[in-house]
Design a protein around this motif. Structure first.
Motif, PDB file in Angstrom:
ATOM      1  N   ASP A 219       0.839  -1.202   0.000  1.00 13.90           N
ATOM      2  CA  ASP A 219       0.000   0.000   0.000  1.00 13.90           C
ATOM      3  C   ASP A 219       0.874   1.252   0.000  1.00 13.90           C
ATOM      4  O   ASP A 219       0.580   2.233  -0.698  1.00 13.90           O
ATOM      5  CB  ASP A 219      -0.902   0.016   1.235  1.00 13.90           C
ATOM      6  CG  ASP A 219      -1.893  -1.141   1.271  1.00 13.90           C
ATOM      7  OD1 ASP A 219      -2.423  -1.483   0.199  1.00 13.90           O
ATOM      8  OD2 ASP A 219      -2.130  -1.691   2.366  1.00 13.90           O
ATOM      9  N   VAL A 220       1.930   1.234   0.780  1.00 15.87           N
ATOM     10  CA  VAL A 220       2.833   2.389   0.855  1.00 15.87           C
ATOM     11  C   VAL A 220       3.658   2.503  -0.424  1.00 15.87           C
ATOM     12  O   VAL A 220       3.832   3.596  -0.972  1.00 15.87           O
ATOM     13  CB  VAL A 220       3.755   2.267   2.078  1.00 15.87           C
ATOM     14  CG1 VAL A 220       4.635   3.507   2.207  1.00 15.87           C
ATOM     15  CG2 VAL A 220       2.946   2.059   3.351  1.00 15.87           C
ATOM     16  N   ALA A 221       4.147   1.379  -0.915  1.00  9.70           N
ATOM     17  CA  ALA A 221       4.953   1.395  -2.141  1.00  9.70           C
ATOM     18  C   ALA A 221       4.153   1.938  -3.321  1.00  9.70           C
ATOM     19  O   ALA A 221       4.697   2.680  -4.154  1.00  9.70           O
ATOM     20  CB  ALA A 221       5.459  -0.010  -2.446  1.00  9.70           C
ATOM     21  N   ASN A 222       2.884   1.598  -3.402  1.00  9.97           N
ATOM     22  CA  ASN A 222       2.043   2.106  -4.500  1.00  9.97           C
ATOM     23  C   ASN A 222       1.950   3.631  -4.463  1.00  9.97           C
ATOM     24  O   ASN A 222       1.995   4.299  -5.503  1.00  9.97           O
ATOM     25  CB  ASN A 222       0.638   1.502  -4.415  1.00  9.97           C
ATOM     26  CG  ASN A 222       0.608   0.030  -4.764  1.00  9.97           C
ATOM     27  OD1 ASN A 222       1.530  -0.497  -5.379  1.00  9.97           O
ATOM     28  ND2 ASN A 222      -0.445  -0.657  -4.369  1.00  9.97           N
ATOM     29  N   ALA A 223       1.827   4.188  -3.257  1.00  8.46           N
ATOM     30  CA  ALA A 223       1.764   5.638  -3.117  1.00  8.46           C
ATOM     31  C   ALA A 223       3.087   6.276  -3.530  1.00  8.46           C
ATOM     32  O   ALA A 223       3.115   7.331  -4.182  1.00  8.46           O
ATOM     33  CB  ALA A 223       1.422   6.001  -1.675  1.00  8.46           C
ATOM     34  N   VAL A 224       4.193   5.641  -3.164  1.00 11.59           N
ATOM     35  CA  VAL A 224       5.519   6.148  -3.524  1.00 11.59           C
ATOM     36  C   VAL A 224       5.709   6.156  -5.034  1.00 11.59           C
ATOM     37  O   VAL A 224       6.185   7.146  -5.617  1.00 11.59           O
ATOM     38  CB  VAL A 224       6.613   5.316  -2.828  1.00 11.59           C
ATOM     39  CG1 VAL A 224       7.988   5.577  -3.455  1.00 11.59           C
ATOM     40  CG2 VAL A 224       6.647   5.621  -1.333  1.00 11.59           C
ATOM     41  N   VAL A 225       5.343   5.075  -5.690  1.00 14.02           N
ATOM     42  CA  VAL A 225       5.500   4.997  -7.145  1.00 14.02           C
ATOM     43  C   VAL A 225       4.666   6.075  -7.830  1.00 14.02           C
ATOM     44  O   VAL A 225       5.117   6.719  -8.788  1.00 14.02           O
ATOM     45  CB  VAL A 225       5.133   3.595  -7.656  1.00 14.02           C
ATOM     46  CG1 VAL A 225       5.102   3.559  -9.181  1.00 14.02           C
ATOM     47  CG2 VAL A 225       6.117   2.559  -7.133  1.00 14.02           C
ATOM     48  N   PHE A 226       3.455   6.299  -7.349  1.00 16.75           N
ATOM     49  CA  PHE A 226       2.614   7.358  -7.913  1.00 16.75           C
ATOM     50  C   PHE A 226       3.299   8.717  -7.797  1.00 16.75           C
ATOM     51  O   PHE A 226       3.418   9.462  -8.780  1.00 16.75           O
ATOM     52  CB  PHE A 226       1.261   7.392  -7.207  1.00 16.75           C
ATOM     53  CG  PHE A 226       0.467   8.643  -7.460  1.00 16.75           C
ATOM     54  CD1 PHE A 226      -0.032   8.928  -8.724  1.00 16.75           C
ATOM     55  CD2 PHE A 226       0.234   9.555  -6.438  1.00 16.75           C
ATOM     56  CE1 PHE A 226      -0.746  10.098  -8.970  1.00 16.75           C
ATOM     57  CE2 PHE A 226      -0.478  10.721  -6.666  1.00 16.75           C
ATOM     58  CZ  PHE A 226      -0.972  10.998  -7.930  1.00 16.75           C
ATOM     59  N   LEU A 227       3.788   9.049  -6.607  1.00 14.84           N
ATOM     60  CA  LEU A 227       4.412  10.355  -6.401  1.00 14.84           C
ATOM     61  C   LEU A 227       5.719  10.495  -7.181  1.00 14.84           C
ATOM     62  O   LEU A 227       6.112  11.608  -7.539  1.00 14.84           O
ATOM     63  CB  LEU A 227       4.659  10.594  -4.914  1.00 14.84           C
ATOM     64  CG  LEU A 227       3.408  10.817  -4.061  1.00 14.84           C
ATOM     65  CD1 LEU A 227       3.765  10.894  -2.590  1.00 14.84           C
ATOM     66  CD2 LEU A 227       2.653  12.074  -4.497  1.00 14.84           C
ATOM     67  N   ALA A 228       6.387   9.377  -7.442  1.00  8.58           N
ATOM     68  CA  ALA A 228       7.621   9.414  -8.223  1.00  8.58           C
ATOM     69  C   ALA A 228       7.358   9.661  -9.704  1.00  8.58           C
ATOM     70  O   ALA A 228       8.240  10.151 -10.420  1.00  8.58           O
ATOM     71  CB  ALA A 228       8.373   8.094  -8.051  1.00  8.58           C
ATOM     72  N   SER A 229       6.169   9.346 -10.154  1.00  9.19           N
ATOM     73  CA  SER A 229       5.879   9.322 -11.589  1.00  9.19           C
ATOM     74  C   SER A 229       5.310  10.635 -12.100  1.00  9.19           C
ATOM     75  O   SER A 229       4.895  11.510 -11.331  1.00  9.19           O
ATOM     76  CB  SER A 229       4.880   8.200 -11.885  1.00  9.19           C
ATOM     77  OG  SER A 229       3.566   8.570 -11.446  1.00  9.19           O
ATOM     78  N   ASP A 230       5.250  10.732 -13.421  1.00 13.67           N
ATOM     79  CA  ASP A 230       4.659  11.909 -14.051  1.00 13.67           C
ATOM     80  C   ASP A 230       3.155  11.989 -13.832  1.00 13.67           C
ATOM     81  O   ASP A 230       2.555  13.046 -14.062  1.00 13.67           O
ATOM     82  CB  ASP A 230       4.946  11.899 -15.556  1.00 13.67           C
ATOM     83  CG  ASP A 230       6.405  12.175 -15.880  1.00 13.67           C
ATOM     84  OD1 ASP A 230       7.125  12.679 -14.985  1.00 13.67           O
ATOM     85  OD2 ASP A 230       6.832  11.873 -17.008  1.00 13.67           O
ATOM     86  N   ALA A 231       2.545  10.896 -13.383  1.00 10.02           N
ATOM     87  CA  ALA A 231       1.120  10.932 -13.053  1.00 10.02           C
ATOM     88  C   ALA A 231       0.851  11.914 -11.917  1.00 10.02           C
ATOM     89  O   ALA A 231      -0.264  12.419 -11.775  1.00 10.02           O
ATOM     90  CB  ALA A 231       0.633   9.530 -12.672  1.00 10.02           C
ATOM     91  N   ALA A 232       1.868  12.185 -11.107  1.00  8.86           N
ATOM     92  CA  ALA A 232       1.759  13.152 -10.013  1.00  8.86           C
ATOM     93  C   ALA A 232       2.461  14.454 -10.357  1.00  8.86           C
ATOM     94  O   ALA A 232       2.953  15.166  -9.482  1.00  8.86           O
ATOM     95  CB  ALA A 232       2.353  12.561  -8.736  1.00  8.86           C
ATOM     96  N   GLY A 233       2.511  14.767 -11.640  1.00  9.38           N
ATOM     97  CA  GLY A 233       3.275  15.919 -12.110  1.00  9.38           C
ATOM     98  C   GLY A 233       2.808  17.263 -11.576  1.00  9.38           C
ATOM     99  O   GLY A 233       3.554  18.239 -11.625  1.00  9.38           O
ATOM    100  N   MET A 234       1.582  17.335 -11.064  1.00  9.22           N
ATOM    101  CA  MET A 234       1.061  18.582 -10.515  1.00  9.22           C
ATOM    102  C   MET A 234       0.939  18.504  -8.993  1.00  9.22           C
ATOM    103  O   MET A 234       0.294  19.336  -8.371  1.00  9.22           O
ATOM    104  CB  MET A 234      -0.297  18.903 -11.144  1.00  9.22           C
ATOM    105  CG  MET A 234      -0.792  20.326 -10.975  1.00  9.22           C
ATOM    106  SD  MET A 234       0.334  21.554 -11.698  1.00  9.22           S
ATOM    107  CE  MET A 234      -0.559  23.054 -11.245  1.00  9.22           C
ATOM    108  N   VAL A 235       1.593  17.505  -8.406  1.00  9.53           N
ATOM    109  CA  VAL A 235       1.498  17.297  -6.957  1.00  9.53           C
ATOM    110  C   VAL A 235       2.833  17.619  -6.307  1.00  9.53           C
ATOM    111  O   VAL A 235       3.838  16.965  -6.580  1.00  9.53           O
ATOM    112  CB  VAL A 235       1.104  15.835  -6.626  1.00  9.53           C
ATOM    113  CG1 VAL A 235       0.980  15.646  -5.116  1.00  9.53           C
ATOM    114  CG2 VAL A 235      -0.192  15.444  -7.330  1.00  9.53           C
TER     115      VAL A 235
END
Length: 249
Positions: A219-235
């Motif tokens: 669950d934590v790793a999934n959140a990390v991968v999201f924040l690392a990626s361009d999918a979170a480019g505005m975060v």
């Protein structure tokens, strides 16, 4: 010829560094980043933990057996020609009643949870600013948003991480560097498993999590991968709580 756009969740050609990578959440973060296509530098003090991780991903994982509080480790980061993602995961806790907190416990948590996190992030940020892009992810905690008995020092250090995250995000945004935190609840790991074997502790935790389940490292790793990626480019400057609703109550 396909005109399909690459997934914004992919991390192909990205270099990531994960501290505290040998076990638990850190190890899961390495696995998640590798699955998303990144090359990962896995950092831990215990070489044997890293050897098994590297053996599982020989083409994707580079093992660094190092202590994050060692100035030589910071120099090693500085020597990297590229760094796109930092997962600043190392931390510790030693629960004690506030009036009984030992100076050694206070110093340990300030050194590892705050000072080393700051210095590792600083070393990584220098590379990312030079590149004009990067994502720094601090491993916070739900205890960076609430208080808890017997955890005053830990709460203090994790609140510090939230302040660091916001200030870094504001300062580094013009250079294209995003900075966020992930704030987990109690996660089932080899370290916490004995705690969950205490029926009273297990009941108390379950009563505080509206989703009614114990968090897992994935669950934590999934959140990390999201924040690392361009999918979170505005975060940036945010804390992604992986707490099953604990802090919403």
């Amino acid at each position: 010829m396909s005109d399909q756009q690459p997934s914004p969740f992919r991390l192909d050609e990205k270099i990531a560094l994960v501290t505290g990578a040998g076990k638990g959440i850190g190890r899961a973060c390495v696995e998640g980043l590798v699955a998303a296509g990144a090359q990962v530098i896995a950092v831990a003090r215990t070489a044997s933990d890293l050897e098994s991780l590297q053996a599982a991903h020989p083409q994707r994982v580079q093992a660094w057996a190092a202590d994050v509080t060692d100035p030589g480790f910071l120099e090693r980061i500085a020597s990297l020609p590229q760094l796109d993602v930092l997962v600043n995961n190392v931390g510790t806790n030693k629960p004690q009643p506030f009036t009984d907190v030992e100076i050694s416990a206070l110093d340990l948590m300030l050194e590892l949870n705050v000072r080393s996190a700051f210095l590792v992030a600083q070393a990584a940020a220098r590379i990312m600013v030079r590149q004009g892009a990067g994502s720094i992810i601090h491993m916070g905690s739900q205890m960076g948003h609430v208080g808890a008995a017997n955890r005053t020092v830990y709460c203090m250090t994790k609140h510090a991480i939230e302040g660091l995250t916001k200030a870094m995000a504001v300062e580094l945004a013009p250079q294209g560097v995003r900075v966020n935190s992930v704030a987990p609840t109690f996660i089932e790991t080899p370290m916490t498993r004995p705690m969950f074997e205490d029926p009273a502790f297990h009941r108390d935790v379950m009563a505080r999590i509206p989703l009614g389940k114990i968090g897992q490292v994935q669950d934590v790793a999934n959140a990390v991968v999201f924040l690392a990626s361009d999918a979170a480019g505005m975060v940036t400057g945010d804390s992604l709580k992986v707490d099953g609703g604990w802090t919403a109550v």
